[in-house]
Design a protein around this motif. Structure first.
Motif, short mmCIF file in Angstrom:
data_model
loop_
_atom_site.label_atom_id
_atom_site.label_comp_id
_atom_site.label_asym_id
_atom_site.label_seq_id
_atom_site.Cartn_x
_atom_site.Cartn_y
_atom_site.Cartn_z
N LEU A 217 0.84 -1.21 0.15
CA LEU A 217 -0.10 -0.35 -0.26
C LEU A 217 0.92 1.34 0.10
CD1 LEU A 217 -2.86 -0.94 2.42
CD2 LEU A 217 -2.83 -1.38 0.25
N ALA A 218 2.38 1.46 0.61
CA ALA A 218 3.20 2.18 0.58
C ALA A 218 4.34 1.38 1.18
CB ALA A 218 2.40 3.24 1.90
N SER A 343 9.79 9.15 -3.14
CA SER A 343 9.87 9.05 -1.39
C SER A 343 10.86 9.38 -1.13
CB SER A 343 9.75 7.24 -0.61
OG SER A 343 9.55 7.53 0.15
N TRP A 349 6.02 8.89 3.14
CA TRP A 349 5.83 7.33 2.67
C TRP A 349 4.94 7.92 1.42
CZ3 TRP A 349 6.01 3.00 4.50
CH2 TRP A 349 6.26 2.27 5.76
N GLU A 351 2.34 6.36 -0.95
CA GLU A 351 1.17 5.18 -1.21
C GLU A 351 0.91 4.87 -2.56
OE1 GLU A 351 -2.94 6.63 -0.08
OE2 GLU A 351 -1.49 7.56 2.48
#
Length: 352
Positions: A217-218, A343, A349, A351
């Motif tokens: 997810l991230a 990132s 972070w 996503e």
């Protein structure tokens, strides 16, 4: 390249090297008809080796022998320039060299192994699938994920294999962990100490995490935003993943890191496993067990396993026989790696 002994003075023999044939463009219709006949012949001779071409940038001269050892006949080689094609084909013992991509695609072959960096690899993959060839990527890299998706969809529609060489797919310990995940309960954390650095190394780790923990997810590749700064005093966390299951993966990468020597710990609510090379340590309510997995080939095991996939599909005509990574898996990896790059630039972070 064919080697035949020839006489020399004194009764001794020397080996005469035959220069590979430089193949120019031909009618691609003839190649398609040849493949149809080859499939018919294979029904009578199921062990007939697959005819594969190698498209290479010359960065690894071990590829042709590895492909042969895995069961294909390397019949031709394509390099960036015709003279390189001739020279490298002779070195790889391939009887034919290609003047250009069209010459390769119009030859009597069933598959192509692509060992070039993107964007060249993406272009060759698409053109090869359009020509009706099975495709094997020797490196888990792409410059254009959407183009790769088109290639994968075209291959699926045409019942062609699209395979990516990944060392983790040939690693018995990784398969053992995957089969044992349910017994560990809900996975909470995965840590990797001494992971291989670089894009290919990250690709291997991402593939393992996705297989073990599900969708990512991230992603975080910013030191200041990491959920934990270090795994040990001298092992900073350089890469972190959050999966849909809620598990966090913390990875320490090293320039000299290797998948088979990294220490991987998988923690769950029902126990944990520690993997290092062939050893798997399992700890849960029933005690501690130390298992030793079978050894894998020491040279490019991922390429060997991926070639086995192509061999199975070529011999039996069923792309569902592919057991390893496909272009779809590489698409997932590419999205995660792109998020990691973002990132690192944005210091936080990202996503997916």
């Amino acid at each position: 390249m064919n080697n035949a002994p020839g006489p020399r003075a004194g009764g001794h023999y020397r080996y005469v090297t035959t220069v590979p044939e430089l193949v120019a463009q031909r009618d691609p219709t003839g190649a398609r008809e040849w493949r149809e006949r080859r499939r018919d012949t294979r029904r009578l001779l199921p062990d007939l080796p697959g005819a594969m071409a190698l498209a290479t940038d010359g960065s690894d001269r071990t590829t042709a022998p590895v492909l042969r050892d895995a069961g294909v006949d390397v019949v031709g080689l394509l390099a960036p320039e015709p003279l390189e094609s001739l020279a490298w084909a002779a070195e790889a013992e391939a009887p034919r060299a290609y003047a250009d991509l069209v010459a390769m695609l119009s030859d009597e072959i069933e598959a192509v192994c692509i060992e070039m960096g993107p964007p060249g690899s993406d272009v060759i993959a698409r053109r090869s699938v359009e020509a009706g060839l099975h495709v094997l990527l020797a490196r888990p890299t792409t410059a254009d994920p959407e183009s790769l998706r088109v290639v994968a969809d075209l291959a699926e529609e045409s019942d062609l294999a699209h395979v990516v060489a990944m060392d983790g797919r040939a690693w018995p310990a990784a398969w053992h962990v995957q089969a044992s995940m349910a017994a560990l309960g809900r996975i909470t954390q995965v840590t990797v100490l001494g992971a291989p650095a670089g894009q290919s190394g990250r690709a291997e780790i991402v593939d393992l995490v996705v297989r073990w923990c599900g969708e990512v997810l991230a992603v975080c590749a910013s030191p200041d935003a990491m959920p934990a700064a270090r795994l040990t005093a001298d092992a900073p966390v350089t890469f972190a993943l959050l999966s849909a299951s809620g598990a966090t993966a913390l990875i320490n990468e090293r320039p000299d890191g290797r998948l088979e020597t990294a220490t991987i710990t998988i923690c769950g609510t029902g126990g944990r496993m520690v993997v290092q090379g062939r050893r798997v340590l399992r700890q849960d309510a029933d005690g501690t067990r130390d298992l030793l997995m079978r050894a894998v080939p020491g040279v490019r095991p991922g390429l060997i396993e991926a070639t086995y996939d192509v061999v199975r599909v070529t011999e039996l005509g069923d792309p569902a026989l592919v057991r390893g990574a496909t272009f779809y898996d590489l698409l997932t990896i590419a999205r995660v790696l792109a998020a990691a790059d973002a990132s690192a630039e944005d210091s936080g972070w990202v996503e997916l």
